[in-house]
Design an enzyme around this catalytic site. Sequence first.
Site, short mmCIF file in Angstrom:
data_model
loop_
_atom_site.label_atom_id
_atom_site.label_comp_id
_atom_site.label_asym_id
_atom_site.label_seq_id
_atom_site.Cartn_x
_atom_site.Cartn_y
_atom_site.Cartn_z
N SER A 48 0.83 -1.21 0.00
CA SER A 48 0.00 0.00 0.00
C SER A 48 0.86 1.26 0.00
CB SER A 48 -0.89 0.01 1.25
OG SER A 48 -1.51 1.27 1.43
N TYR A 62 -2.50 -0.19 9.95
CA TYR A 62 -2.66 -0.77 8.62
C TYR A 62 -1.36 -0.64 7.83
CZ TYR A 62 -4.04 -1.18 3.73
OH TYR A 62 -4.10 -1.53 2.40
#
Length: 340
Positions: A147, A172
């Site tokens: 990501s 995350y």
Amino acid sequence: MESKTILVTGAAGFIGFHVSKQLLELGHSVIGLDNINDYYDVDLKYARLAELGIQRNQAEKELNLTLSNSFGERMQFIKMNLEDREALPSLFESNSIDIVCNLAAQAGVRYSLENPNAYADSNLIGFLNILECCRQNKIKRLVYASSSSVYGNSDEVPFKETANVDHPISLYAATKKANELMAHTYSHLYGFETIGLRFFTVYGPWGRPDMAMHLFTDAIINDRPIKVFNNGELSRDFTFIDDIVSGVIATLSETSDRSSLYKLYNIGNSKPVKLLDYIIAIEEALNKKAKKEMLPMQAGDVKQTYADVKALQNQYKYMPRTNVKEGVEAFVNWYNTYYN
């Protein structure tokens, strides 16, 4: 690429669904895996699977490998948790898998503040389980989702794969950085290829309901104010799903770079758009003005994302082609059709 059997985890998810569909249309066989969790509306996940020829009554059966669907035996689906240390190895042992495309993960920056354990289970334990299964079953290539969030609040733009990413600002992001380190270790120790893709703000038809595109469209249509964080002083490298899929498919093909088994690539549009301009594009597609609720920055969020995609271009001829106006119109058309 000659016909392969590819395991796609997160096959009922936004990107996983689109990748699976494209692989099937190219003539490959897909084993789709997803746990269909309730992080967001499961009806949307089952609707995606229906587009792949997997009906809901079939998808709800755990460990069901023999399904009748529109792609014949080339599409199978298994409802399973990635972190299941008995079922996942059994899946690998009972199937001849050529390549693994791991797109399953607990998504969402803000949700990681509320439910951190979900990220440890899926993104850490689940990813380790995938790595171990690849090692034990001599899988030669693993492509996995990382990501752009790993870059944190870096001021060095565009973001390059060589940048220091040791300062994530959400759990995350930390789990995605951990995935990259784990993949490096397994490539080094066990000699199989790992390709990490740092996705940059993916949007488009069948997108997740918790993402800005969906939230803004739904609010504007239903006369609710949209939440504009950091008073709109944000920019994102919004990347249309078709461009993302083209990059993922390319990395699943034979690689041209033999210099290293461990690889990381940014996959984005490389054209950041201001959040307020993104909202204008949605307003124009809907022919309706948004009511804006200007709010401060949210914890764990970043001010900007901007992908340098030269490495992916050089190795795989990756070339994003969809501008925000076209992408937003495609999403709105899908939204109006899906939600009638």
